[in-house]
Structure formats: structure tokens, C-alpha cells
Design a protein around this motif. Structure first.
Motif, PDB file in Angstrom:
ATOM      1  N   ARG A 202     -11.694  18.161   9.366  1.00  0.00           N
ATOM      2  CA  ARG A 202     -12.954  18.231   8.623  1.00  0.00           C
ATOM      3  C   ARG A 202     -13.973  19.003   9.436  1.00  0.00           C
TER       4      ARG A 202
ATOM      5  N   THR B 238     -14.566   3.036   1.278  1.00  0.00           N
ATOM      6  CA  THR B 238     -13.717   4.138   1.717  1.00  0.00           C
ATOM      7  C   THR B 238     -12.582   3.627   2.595  1.00  0.00           C
ATOM      8  N   GLN B 239     -12.898   2.723   3.516  1.00  0.00           N
ATOM      9  CA  GLN B 239     -11.880   2.158   4.396  1.00  0.00           C
ATOM     10  C   GLN B 239     -10.850   1.351   3.613  1.00  0.00           C
TER      11      GLN B 239
ATOM     12  N   ASN C 143     -10.094   1.542   0.363  1.00  0.00           N
ATOM     13  CA  ASN C 143      -9.290   2.426  -0.490  1.00  0.00           C
ATOM     14  C   ASN C 143      -8.240   3.187   0.309  1.00  0.00           C
ATOM     15  N   SER C 144      -8.608   3.626   1.495  1.00  0.00           N
ATOM     16  CA  SER C 144      -7.665   4.323   2.365  1.00  0.00           C
ATOM     17  C   SER C 144      -6.534   3.388   2.785  1.00  0.00           C
ATOM     18  N   PHE C 145      -6.887   2.159   3.155  1.00  0.00           N
ATOM     19  CA  PHE C 145      -5.888   1.172   3.550  1.00  0.00           C
ATOM     20  C   PHE C 145      -4.912   0.902   2.404  1.00  0.00           C
TER      21      PHE C 145
ATOM     22  N   ALA D  26      -4.202   2.771  -0.188  1.00  0.00           N
ATOM     23  CA  ALA D  26      -3.368   3.956  -0.434  1.00  0.00           C
ATOM     24  C   ALA D  26      -2.251   4.056   0.604  1.00  0.00           C
ATOM     25  N   ASN D  27      -2.573   3.790   1.865  1.00  0.00           N
ATOM     26  CA  ASN D  27      -1.563   3.834   2.923  1.00  0.00           C
ATOM     27  C   ASN D  27      -0.500   2.759   2.731  1.00  0.00           C
TER      28      ASN D  27
ATOM     29  N   GLU E 295       1.786   3.715  -0.014  1.00  0.00           N
ATOM     30  CA  GLU E 295       2.694   4.758   0.466  1.00  0.00           C
ATOM     31  C   GLU E 295       3.855   4.145   1.250  1.00  0.00           C
TER      32      GLU E 295
END
Length: 122
Positions: free
Chosen positions: A9, A91-92, A94-96, A98-99, A102
Motif C-alpha cells: 500500500r 476491518t479486523q 472481516n479480515s479474520f 475471510a481468512n 479461506e
């Protein structure tokens, strides 16, 4: 000590995030003066122009304000600070999630894992 940056980024966006975290965590308290652009740029080992861009973005978001005689200060609007804190948390999370998806976890398994960890750490 230089701040840890990555190439994924833009640097100014990463600086924005790091200062934002310092604001929502209370390191830079509401109403308090921020370090100067030059001081923070030196601390982060970045160009002052890059730090200035991060400050401009923070000012645009309403989290910092420029006062003519005092430099830049953290907003005293706790609603804005709490909203930013909440957005960082979302954000944290949602990222967790998604991971974990996966990795093959379904929503129920994710919730059970979270509950077990929270209960274990209490």
C-alpha cells in the motif's frame, strides 16, 4: 526507530493508519497537540512530504484539526474517534473471517473457535 512499512500500500496510507491507531488507542489524546510533521517523519524514517499527505488525509477525515497558533491537534469530537475505532475493528473482524473461511472454516466453526478462545483467556 523506523516504523514498519510494506510495499503493498502507499506509504502515506500506512502512516495514516498508524497515526489513526495512536488516536483511537489514546496515545494521542483528544484535544492534544500532535508531534510536528518533521518530528513524526523523522521517527517513521519517511519524507516529510509523505507524512504531510497522511496528516492532510487525517484532517480531511476530521480526526485532526489545524489550529493557527498550536499546530495540529486531535479532534475533541469523541463520536468521530469512536466511529474510527469501530471501523478499524470491523476491518479486523472481516479480515479474520475471510481468512478463516479461506482455511475452510464455516461460520459456526468460526464462532465456536472465537468463544473457546475468549473463555480460555478470561
Amino acid at each position: 526507530m523506523a516504523w514498519q512499512m510494506n510495499s503493498e500500500r502507499p506509504i502515506y496510507a500506512q502512516l495514516y493508519d498508524k497515526i489513526l491507531v495512536r488516536i483511537v488507542c489514546g496515545i494521542y489524546k483528544a484535544g492534544n497537540r500532535l508531534p510536528s510533521v518533521r518530528d513524526l517523519a523523522a521517527e517513521a524514517s519517511v519524507n516529510p512530504n509523505t507524512m504531510q499527505r497522511a496528516f492532510a488525509e487525517l484532517e480531511h477525515s476530521g480526526l485532526i484539526v489545524t489550529q493557527r497558533n498550536s499546530g495540529r491537534v486531535v479532534t475533541e469530537d469523541m463520536t468521530k474517534i469512536e466511529a474510527a475505532r469501530h471501523q478499524l475493528a470491523l476491518t479486523q473482524v472481516n479480515s479474520f473471517i475471510a481468512n478463516m473461511r479461506e482455511l475452510g472454516y464455516n461460520d459456526q466453526e468460526i464462532m465456536e473457535l472465537i468463544k473457546s478462545i475468549v473463555h480460555k483467556n478470561h
